[in-house]
Scaffold this motif. Structure first.
Motif, PDB file in Angstrom:
ATOM      1  N   UNK A 109      75.374  30.105  27.018  1.00 46.09           N
ATOM      2  CA  UNK A 109      74.897  28.901  27.698  1.00 46.09           C
ATOM      3  C   UNK A 109      73.468  29.098  28.205  1.00 46.09           C
ATOM      4  N   UNK A 110      72.712  28.049  28.235  1.00 44.86           N
ATOM      5  CA  UNK A 110      71.301  28.089  28.593  1.00 44.86           C
ATOM      6  C   UNK A 110      71.086  28.651  30.003  1.00 44.86           C
ATOM      7  N   UNK A 111      71.919  28.304  30.959  1.00 46.01           N
ATOM      8  CA  UNK A 111      71.735  28.743  32.338  1.00 46.01           C
ATOM      9  C   UNK A 111      71.893  30.255  32.467  1.00 46.01           C
ATOM     10  N   UNK A 112      72.870  30.837  31.794  1.00 51.07           N
ATOM     11  CA  UNK A 112      73.092  32.282  31.874  1.00 51.07           C
ATOM     12  C   UNK A 112      71.961  33.020  31.176  1.00 51.07           C
ATOM     13  N   UNK A 113      71.541  32.532  30.033  1.00 45.57           N
ATOM     14  CA  UNK A 113      70.510  33.196  29.265  1.00 45.57           C
ATOM     15  C   UNK A 113      69.216  33.273  30.065  1.00 45.57           C
ATOM     16  N   UNK A 114      68.840  32.239  30.757  1.00 41.99           N
ATOM     17  CA  UNK A 114      67.594  32.242  31.505  1.00 41.99           C
ATOM     18  C   UNK A 114      67.693  33.044  32.792  1.00 41.99           C
ATOM     19  N   UNK A 115      68.868  33.136  33.394  1.00 43.98           N
ATOM     20  CA  UNK A 115      68.981  33.848  34.664  1.00 43.98           C
ATOM     21  C   UNK A 115      69.022  35.362  34.468  1.00 43.98           C
ATOM     22  N   UNK A 116      69.533  35.849  33.350  1.00 44.33           N
ATOM     23  CA  UNK A 116      69.659  37.294  33.142  1.00 44.33           C
ATOM     24  C   UNK A 116      68.455  37.847  32.388  1.00 44.33           C
ATOM     25  N   UNK A 117      68.108  37.229  31.318  1.00 49.18           N
ATOM     26  CA  UNK A 117      67.076  37.765  30.449  1.00 49.18           C
ATOM     27  C   UNK A 117      65.733  37.104  30.752  1.00 49.18           C
ATOM     28  N   UNK A 118      64.939  37.733  31.579  1.00 52.28           N
ATOM     29  CA  UNK A 118      63.602  37.246  31.887  1.00 52.28           C
ATOM     30  C   UNK A 118      62.708  38.439  32.146  1.00 52.28           C
ATOM     31  N   UNK A 119      61.403  38.281  31.990  1.00 47.75           N
ATOM     32  CA  UNK A 119      60.515  39.417  32.234  1.00 47.75           C
ATOM     33  C   UNK A 119      60.517  39.786  33.712  1.00 47.75           C
ATOM     34  N   UNK A 120      60.207  41.040  34.021  1.00 45.50           N
ATOM     35  CA  UNK A 120      60.194  41.449  35.423  1.00 45.50           C
ATOM     36  C   UNK A 120      59.125  40.674  36.207  1.00 45.50           C
ATOM     37  N   UNK A 121      59.475  40.392  37.454  1.00 49.32           N
ATOM     38  CA  UNK A 121      58.548  39.617  38.292  1.00 49.32           C
ATOM     39  C   UNK A 121      57.664  40.572  39.067  1.00 49.32           C
ATOM     40  N   UNK A 122      56.406  40.207  39.190  1.00 46.23           N
ATOM     41  CA  UNK A 122      55.429  41.010  39.909  1.00 46.23           C
ATOM     42  C   UNK A 122      55.452  40.627  41.373  1.00 46.23           C
ATOM     43  N   UNK A 123      55.765  41.585  42.231  1.00 44.59           N
ATOM     44  CA  UNK A 123      55.782  41.331  43.674  1.00 44.59           C
ATOM     45  C   UNK A 123      54.556  42.034  44.257  1.00 44.59           C
ATOM     46  N   UNK A 124      53.704  41.257  44.835  1.00 39.03           N
ATOM     47  CA  UNK A 124      52.520  41.939  45.299  1.00 39.03           C
ATOM     48  C   UNK A 124      51.725  41.217  46.229  1.00 39.03           C
TER      49      UNK A 124
END
Length: 124
Positions: A109-124
């Motif tokens: 499902x589209x919602x699961x795919x986008x929530x798990x597989x994403x590039x790491x977020x830059x916290x800074x």
């Protein structure tokens, strides 16, 4: 008619390979006086009481080295027999005959795919 002598000859040759050390010991026992008197490395040192055992050890080492060499050669032959190289044939097809199958959906499902597989977020 010729099968029986050939079988006996092959059997004896197999036994001689397996009992190489026994033949070295037997030859030493039969010729121990001659070996101690003439071939012994330590014949000038009677206090060691070698009695030709140094010669026996040398011959056993030679027999063991010969056996290991034959074993390595047999392994090489087995590897060469196992690695039969067949020529690789590259068939070139015209581009018009190639069909590409691209999956439309991954099955998630589209919602699961986008929530798990994403590039790491830059916290800074």
């Amino acid at each position: 008619m010729l099968i029986k002598p050939t079988a006996i000859l092959l059997l004896l040759s197999l036994l001689t390979v397996n009992f190489a050390n026994a033949f070295v010991f037997a030859g030493f026992e039969m010729n121990q006086r001659y070996i101690a008197a003439e071939l012994c490395v330590n014949k000038d040192k009677p206090q060691l009481q070698c009695n030709g055992k140094c010669y026996l050890m040398k011959k056993l080492k030679q027999a063991q080295d010969k056996e290991q060499k034959q074993e390595r050669q047999a392994q090489k032959t087995q590897i060469q027999d196992a690695l039969v190289v067949t020529p690789f044939v590259f068939n070139q097809y015209p581009f018009s005959e190639i069909t590409l199958h691209v999956p439309v959906s991954t099955g998630m499902p589209q919602a699961i795919r986008n929530s798990i597989f994403h590039p790491p977020q830059f916290i800074g």
